[in-house]
Design an enzyme around this catalytic site. Structure first.
Site, mmCIF file in Angstrom:
data_model
loop_
_atom_site.group_PDB
_atom_site.id
_atom_site.type_symbol
_atom_site.label_atom_id
_atom_site.label_comp_id
_atom_site.label_asym_id
_atom_site.label_seq_id
_atom_site.Cartn_x
_atom_site.Cartn_y
_atom_site.Cartn_z
ATOM 1 N N ASP A 1 0.862 -1.162 0.000
ATOM 2 C CA ASP A 1 0.000 0.000 0.000
ATOM 3 C C ASP A 1 0.915 1.233 0.000
ATOM 4 O O ASP A 1 2.128 1.137 0.204
ATOM 5 C CB ASP A 1 -0.960 -0.026 1.207
HETATM 6 C C1 GLC Z 1 -4.279 4.240 -0.312
HETATM 7 C C2 GLC Z 1 -5.200 3.090 0.092
HETATM 8 C C3 GLC Z 1 -5.270 1.975 -0.910
HETATM 9 C C4 GLC Z 1 -5.110 2.549 -2.295
HETATM 10 C C5 GLC Z 1 -3.686 3.079 -2.396
HETATM 11 C C6 GLC Z 1 -3.417 3.722 -3.750
HETATM 12 O O1 GLC Z 1 -3.567 4.681 0.794
HETATM 13 O O2 GLC Z 1 -4.954 2.503 1.358
HETATM 14 O O3 GLC Z 1 -6.524 1.308 -0.730
HETATM 15 O O4 GLC Z 1 -5.327 1.550 -3.275
HETATM 16 O O5 GLC Z 1 -3.379 4.014 -1.374
HETATM 17 O O6 GLC Z 1 -4.214 4.834 -3.914
#
Ligand code: GLC
Length: 693
Positions: free
Chosen positions: A263
């Site tokens: 993430d």
């Molecule tokens: C965010 C979220 C995740 C998302 C990623 C990219 O922090 O936790 O669900 O897909 O970053 O945007």
């Protein structure tokens, strides 16, 4: 490309090029605008490293994706194309209800429709991967991301996880109108302590396996091309650096052989967790845990080459992750066509087409849950008062609404144009004193009150809204509360002041049209809650599939029972609850046997003395004696059925429904007695005891 060609390509790559394939950057590094969904920091990387990176997050539009790809390939020595990824969760341009709304239809096919439409709209914009479905199990209404989940039940979550992946990916990722799915967030992100975003998670392995792994496994078994790590800890180790979770469970037990992406920033956040002393330790731990791609932090760029040269990581380990990224690109057909199906001209006819809006309308209609109705609904006409903070708002799509545009959202005020609209700020006592009849009060939460980084310690309706509703009630008006919100809310304070409550979630592009049709009875509401609505915030976390205690409420221990001094143990509205404009009842339940050998069939007859409507017959089980505590009820089957006068549905009971993990994490079922509960919600149920041989 063939595997041999991929291996040949890998053999030509320098270590800098290999590490580049393990890094994802935002469009800002390519002089284009895009969606930022996490904290931006100076990554301190070189132009060469930007030119080597393997993926871009947040790009949108065929023109932008083509431009970035063209410029990138022009500088790429080996012409390895970029893979574009974004958060296309419940729609790309045509926005469907948030997943918690989608799940309320108890119709996983709706999730498939939503993701098929999203894939078509994303594909034509040159998209390759979506960071969806989010299949985390939710239990705590204080957490902001409940709106992105499909609720508190592992079985329902699993059905939706599969449906989303099938919808996004279709039959083959080389086909047009498909994008790769990315099941997230592995694992158990929804269990953040106290409902506070990004907090630690502490769960037994048994609970992980029984409650959380099923939906991830369902998405992986459906063929999800990617998995995303979660921010939280599992067994006190951040998921992104957790070898047991990512290697032993994800790849070993679940057999996932696709690409894993962290993430946003989660690789480097191991330093904040204090489970890594520096970027190199964070990079080594993440790579060893099988995290193939680092999203938007520079640990891999800054340290992996040195780690390799020092013998701290092997080239084999690096090559394994690089190959997974190359295979993802190969599955998408990017080596043959780096622009895939991006088509600027086609965007004009594909995006937000009437066909897609019509699909969104149908799916959204089915997501609406009628929580309360004393007969005030359906309205005879739109000759009503309309007010409330969201009545003239287009902020009805919720977070993660990607390229959904506010201007495309149908407002309630526009859909109910005949109503007598009063702007909320003008709802003075004097103004109210002139009113009579029925008032539609549209409230709930603005889009940014839920979603990522938006946990709350108080999930009551806002003070202003409560005050408005009570003043309207005091005037003797019939009050219909229409709610747009991301999470379950605590509605006790106004429950007796309103005549009806229509729960619409973040309903998406077609919101106002759906509200109009439900209020006026053109659509007979059919949604059911997939997450409990607490009596108050103090009850959180509360969920229907809770557990027995040694001193249940009904035990004769006088005051010494499991209870609160100031609230009941039950939620305000339970899982599976949802009303309609019909009068459908279960009038007969027949079991083929009460002894379970292979299978028991349960024939349920429904009778309707009202208008045709849809009901969801639900089957719950309770293990009456096991090696460990077992839930007081677990949804194990359901059937969504339209009922004109009568209807019959058959549900089946099999032993696999009764399996659980014992204290040794052995997956088993018990011979013995089980209580089977059949109902149209999880509270009003008819019980039968069966014996399992
Ligand atoms: C965010 C979220 C995740 C998302 C990623 C990219 O922090 O936790 O669900 O897909 O970053 O945007």
């Amino acid at each position: 490309m063939t595997k041999e060609q991929l291996n040949n390509l890998l053999s030509q790559m320098t270590i800098e090029e290999k590490i580049g394939q393990l890094v994802q950057l935002t469009t800002e590094y390519f002089n284009e605008s895009g969606e930022i969904t996490g904290p931006l920091a100076n990554l301190d990387i070189t132009e060469e490293q930007v030119n080597n990176c393997g993926s871009v997050i947040g790009a949108h539009g065929a023109k932008v994706t083509r431009s970035i790809q063209e410029q990138y390939l022009a500088k790429s020595r080996l012409k390895i194309p970029l893979v574009f990824m974004s958060d296309i969760v419940h729609g790309s341009n045509t926005i469907f209800p948030s997943p918690l709304g989608l799940s309320s239809s108890f119709n996983p096919e709706n999730a498939k429709i939503c993701s098929q439409v999203a894939a078509k709209e994303a594909c034509v914009q040159g998209h390759h991967v979506t960071f969806a479905p989010m299949v985390d199990l939710a239990r705590d209404a204080r957490w902001g991301r409940n709106m992105e989940t499909t609720g508190e039940d592992p079985y329902l979550n699993s059905l939706y996880a599969r449906a989303f992946v099938e919808g996004f990916q279709g039959n083959s990722l080389t086909d047009e109108n498909t994008i790769a799915a990315c099941v997230k967030h592995f694992a158990a992100y929804g269990m953040v302590l106290a409902g506070r975003e990004y907090n630690m998670v502490d769960l037994s392995e048994r609970f992980l396996r029984e409650w959380h792994f099923p939906s991830y496994r369902a998405g992986i078994d459906a063929g999800s091309a990617m998995v995303m790590t979660s921010f939280n800890t599992v067994n006190s180790v951040p998921a992104t650096g957790n070898k047991w979770l990512m290697n032993d469970v994800l790849r070993g037990e679940m057999g996932f052989d696709g690409a894993v992406i962290s993430d946003w920033g989660a690789v480097k956040e191991q330093l904040e967790h204090r489970t890594a002393a520096n970027e190199k330790e964070a990079a080594i731990k993440a790579l060893n845990a099988g995290c193939d791609m680092e999203m938007m932090t520079p640990c891999y760029y800054h340290t992996l080459k040195e780690a390799y040269e020092n013998g701290e990581v092997s080239m084999e380990l690096i090559d394994t992750s690089v190959m997974r990224m190359l295979e993802l690109k190969n599955k998408l057909g990017l080596f043959e066509n780096p622009y895939r199906f991006g088509d600027e001209a086609a965007e004009k006819t594909v995006l937000l087409s009437d066909e897609f809006k019509s699909l969104a309308k149908k799916v959204s209609d089915e997501s609406i849950v009628l929580l309360k109705n004393n007969g005030v609904l359906p309205l005879e006409n739109a000759n009503v008062v309309l007010t409330g903070p969201l009545s003239d708002s287009n902020d009805l799509m919720g977070p993660w609404s990607w390229q959904g545009r506010f201007e495309d959202v149908v407002k309630v005020k526009d859909a109910l144009s005949e109503a007598h609209y009063i702007e909320t700020s003008r709802l003075t006592n004097a103004q109210i004193s002139y009113l009579s009849g029925t008032v539609i009060y549209v409230g709930g939460e603005y889009g940014n009150e839920s979603g990522e980084a938006h946990s709350k310690t108080n999930i009551d309706l806002s003070e202003n809204q409560v005050n408005d509703i009570k003043r309207l009630k005091a005037q003797g008006l019939k009050v219909v509360l229409v709610l747009f919100n991301g999470r379950p809310l605590a509605l006790r304070e106004i429950l007796n002041d309103v005549d009806a409550i229509v729960e619409c979630w973040h309903l998406g592009t077609m919101a106002g049209s759906c509200v109009r049709d439900v209020l006026l009875g053109k659509v007979n509401p059919s949604g059911k809650l997939t997450m409990s609505f607490p009596y108050n915030t103090g009850q959180c976390p509360i969920f229907y599939n809770d557990f027995p205690t040694g001193r249940p409420l009904n035990s004769n221990y006088f005051d010494y029972v499991s209870k609160y001094e100031d609230a009941p143990n039950t939620p305000l509205f339970s899982f599976g609850h949802g009303l309609n404009y019909s009068d459908i009842k279960i009038t007969d339940i027949k079991y083929s046997s009460t002894i379970l050998e292979d299978e028991i069939k349960v024939d349920v007859t429904l009778t309707n003395t009202g208008r045709t409507g849809v009901e969801v017959v639900q089957l719950y089980v309770k293990d009456l004696a096991a090696d460990v505590i077992r839930p007081n009820k677990e949804l194990k089957a359901f059937n969504r059925v339209e009922v004109k006068d009568t209807a019959a549905v058959t549900l089946k009971i099999t032993k696999d429904m009764l399996m659980y993990y014992n204290d040794q994490c052995e997956f088993k079922y018990d011979a013995g007695q089980f209580e089977i509960m059949i109902g149209l919600n999880s509270i009003d149920i008819a019980s039968t005891i069966i014996v399992v041989k």
